[in-house]
Design a protein around this motif. Structure first.
Motif, PDB file in Angstrom:
ATOM      1  N   GLY A  69       1.814  61.993  21.377  1.00  0.00           N
ATOM      2  CA  GLY A  69       1.315  61.714  20.038  1.00  0.00           C
ATOM      3  C   GLY A  69       0.954  60.260  19.833  1.00  0.00           C
ATOM      4  O   GLY A  69       1.223  59.396  20.674  1.00  0.00           O
ATOM      5  N   SER A  70       0.318  59.989  18.684  1.00  0.00           N
ATOM      6  CA  SER A  70      -0.115  58.650  18.298  1.00  0.00           C
ATOM      7  C   SER A  70       0.647  58.215  17.045  1.00  0.00           C
ATOM      8  O   SER A  70       0.807  58.999  16.115  1.00  0.00           O
ATOM      9  N   VAL A  71       1.081  56.969  17.034  1.00  0.00           N
ATOM     10  CA  VAL A  71       1.802  56.406  15.893  1.00  0.00           C
ATOM     11  C   VAL A  71       0.965  55.272  15.319  1.00  0.00           C
ATOM     12  O   VAL A  71       0.674  54.298  16.021  1.00  0.00           O
ATOM     13  N   PRO A  72       0.549  55.352  14.048  1.00  0.00           N
ATOM     14  CA  PRO A  72      -0.307  54.307  13.481  1.00  0.00           C
ATOM     15  C   PRO A  72       0.486  53.058  13.099  1.00  0.00           C
ATOM     16  O   PRO A  72       1.712  53.083  12.985  1.00  0.00           O
ATOM     17  N   LEU A  73      -0.252  51.950  12.913  1.00  0.00           N
ATOM     18  CA  LEU A  73       0.320  50.773  12.275  1.00  0.00           C
ATOM     19  C   LEU A  73       0.590  51.109  10.816  1.00  0.00           C
ATOM     20  O   LEU A  73      -0.288  51.608  10.117  1.00  0.00           O
ATOM     21  N   ASP A  74       1.808  50.860  10.363  1.00  0.00           N
ATOM     22  CA  ASP A  74       2.186  51.240   9.007  1.00  0.00           C
ATOM     23  C   ASP A  74       3.044  50.124   8.417  1.00  0.00           C
ATOM     24  O   ASP A  74       4.130  49.835   8.937  1.00  0.00           O
ATOM     25  N   PRO A  75       2.595  49.471   7.339  1.00  0.00           N
ATOM     26  CA  PRO A  75       3.381  48.377   6.751  1.00  0.00           C
ATOM     27  C   PRO A  75       4.794  48.798   6.362  1.00  0.00           C
ATOM     28  O   PRO A  75       5.736  48.006   6.480  1.00  0.00           O
ATOM     29  N   GLU A  76       4.956  50.032   5.904  1.00  0.00           N
ATOM     30  CA  GLU A  76       6.289  50.482   5.507  1.00  0.00           C
ATOM     31  C   GLU A  76       7.204  50.641   6.722  1.00  0.00           C
ATOM     32  O   GLU A  76       8.408  50.367   6.644  1.00  0.00           O
ATOM     33  N   LEU A  77       6.635  51.072   7.845  1.00  0.00           N
ATOM     34  CA  LEU A  77       7.430  51.171   9.072  1.00  0.00           C
ATOM     35  C   LEU A  77       7.861  49.783   9.526  1.00  0.00           C
ATOM     36  O   LEU A  77       9.035  49.573   9.880  1.00  0.00           O
ATOM     37  N   MET A  78       6.931  48.828   9.504  1.00  0.00           N
ATOM     38  CA  MET A  78       7.281  47.469   9.909  1.00  0.00           C
ATOM     39  C   MET A  78       8.371  46.886   9.007  1.00  0.00           C
ATOM     40  O   MET A  78       9.317  46.248   9.465  1.00  0.00           O
ATOM     41  N   ARG A  79       8.247  47.140   7.692  1.00  0.00           N
ATOM     42  CA  ARG A  79       9.244  46.622   6.751  1.00  0.00           C
ATOM     43  C   ARG A  79      10.614  47.270   6.999  1.00  0.00           C
ATOM     44  O   ARG A  79      11.650  46.594   6.972  1.00  0.00           O
ATOM     45  N   SER A  80      10.604  48.557   7.252  1.00  0.00           N
ATOM     46  CA  SER A  80      11.867  49.253   7.523  1.00  0.00           C
ATOM     47  C   SER A  80      12.555  48.683   8.752  1.00  0.00           C
ATOM     48  O   SER A  80      13.775  48.478   8.765  1.00  0.00           O
ATOM     49  N   LEU A  81      11.776  48.420   9.810  1.00  0.00           N
ATOM     50  CA  LEU A  81      12.352  47.888  11.039  1.00  0.00           C
ATOM     51  C   LEU A  81      12.891  46.474  10.828  1.00  0.00           C
ATOM     52  O   LEU A  81      13.976  46.133  11.318  1.00  0.00           O
ATOM     53  N   GLU A  82      12.152  45.652  10.105  1.00  0.00           N
ATOM     54  CA  GLU A  82      12.598  44.280   9.905  1.00  0.00           C
ATOM     55  C   GLU A  82      13.821  44.200   9.006  1.00  0.00           C
ATOM     56  O   GLU A  82      14.643  43.294   9.150  1.00  0.00           O
ATOM     57  N   GLU A  83      13.963  45.152   8.086  1.00  0.00           N
ATOM     58  CA  GLU A  83      15.098  45.131   7.160  1.00  0.00           C
ATOM     59  C   GLU A  83      16.228  46.062   7.594  1.00  0.00           C
ATOM     60  O   GLU A  83      17.263  46.132   6.931  1.00  0.00           O
ATOM     61  N   GLY A  84      16.028  46.763   8.717  1.00  0.00           N
ATOM     62  CA  GLY A  84      17.078  47.635   9.236  1.00  0.00           C
ATOM     63  C   GLY A  84      17.287  48.895   8.424  1.00  0.00           C
ATOM     64  O   GLY A  84      18.409  49.413   8.349  1.00  0.00           O
TER      65      GLY A  84
END
Length: 271
Positions: free
Chosen positions: A224-239
């Protein structure tokens, strides 16, 4: 084998998956984290072993910075994220005195720590152990594969981004898997377009389809393909737990579909 002399701490783990890529910066830790969360939400107990010794990012992605690893009667107790111990972590990031401390080690010392992670961490009962690796095909990969070989890993999940440069490097990782006898469970294309947080339309920022073409040429599954997603990036950075917090996101659909394919393929991948 050396690993067979220490069956205790990995004896309760049913399946081991290595997350690999020949390229740095493609999002192996992102995929490892979200795969673990998706498997946990599917009712599985999951551990993550972070063997990226020079760039340990797993503690931050789970919001576990500053947590300590403790000794127990069977070795090192991993860091548990919840009372049910449904997700457990081990990373060199938990062993550093300061978060910005650099790991300046030569190969033998790195290899020794990876072997110690494999033999001395008391994981207990797990459905899946996800091994997050550094980029490339270096000493750390060989040490991890050799230490885990006696436990018959389920296989490798190979991560790429769509660009031709990345796909070329990841093609070498597939060759590495063949040479070391590690089964490839499939290819994931990360950063596959940008998902607008307002209208959820996906725009191809880079090229598209490189991961799927790589999987086709190599004769391995495309997961599968996973898009760039601002919410995913924010979740990862904030744990935070993206899988729990954004069930309506196209990225959620992509990630849970990959986890479902791993779950569905598990019996078929057993030797």
């Amino acid at each position: 084998p050396e690993a067979a002399a220490q069956p205790g701490n990995l004896a309760g783990i049913r399946h081991i998956i290595l997350v690999l890529s020949g390229k740095g910066g493609v999002g192996k830790s992102t995929i490892s984290t979200e795969l673990a969360l998706a498997l946990r939400h599917a009712g599985k107990k999951v551990g993550i072993l972070d063997v990226d010794l020079c760039g340990p990012s797993i503690p931050r992605m789970f919001g576990a910075q500053g947590r300590a690893v403790h000794q127990c009667d069977r070795g090192w107790a991993p860091v548990f994220l919840d009372r049910e111990q449904s997700i457990s972590l081990m990373s060199v990031g938990f062993l550093l005195e300061k978060p910005d401390e650099a790991v300046v080690w030569r190969g033998p010392k790195k290899n020794a720590l990876i072997k110690q992670f494999v033999s001395d961490v008391a994981w207990g009962e797990l459905d899946y152990l996800v091994v997050d690796t550094p980029p490339g095909t270096s000493d750390e990969h060989m040490a991890a594969i050799e230490a885990l070989r006696a436990y018959q890993p389920l296989g490798a999940l190979v991560v790429t981004t769509p660009q031709a440069v990345s796909v070329g490097d990841v093609r070498r990782e597939l060759t590495f898997c063949r040479k070391t006898g590690l089964r490839v469970m499939g290819v994931v294309e990360n950063m596959s377009g940008f998902t607008c947080p307002h209208c959820t339309e996906c725009t191809s920022v880079f090229s598209r389809g490189g991961g799927e073409e790589l999987a086709r040429l190599a004769g391995v599954p495309f997961l599968g393909s996973v898009p760039l997603d601002p919410e995913l990036m924010r979740s990862l950075e904030e744990g935070h737990d993206f899988i729990r917090e954004f069930p309506g996101s196209p990225t959620f659909t992509a990630l849970t579909s990959i986890a479902r394919k791993i779950l569905d393929a598990t019996p078929a991948c057993l030797p």
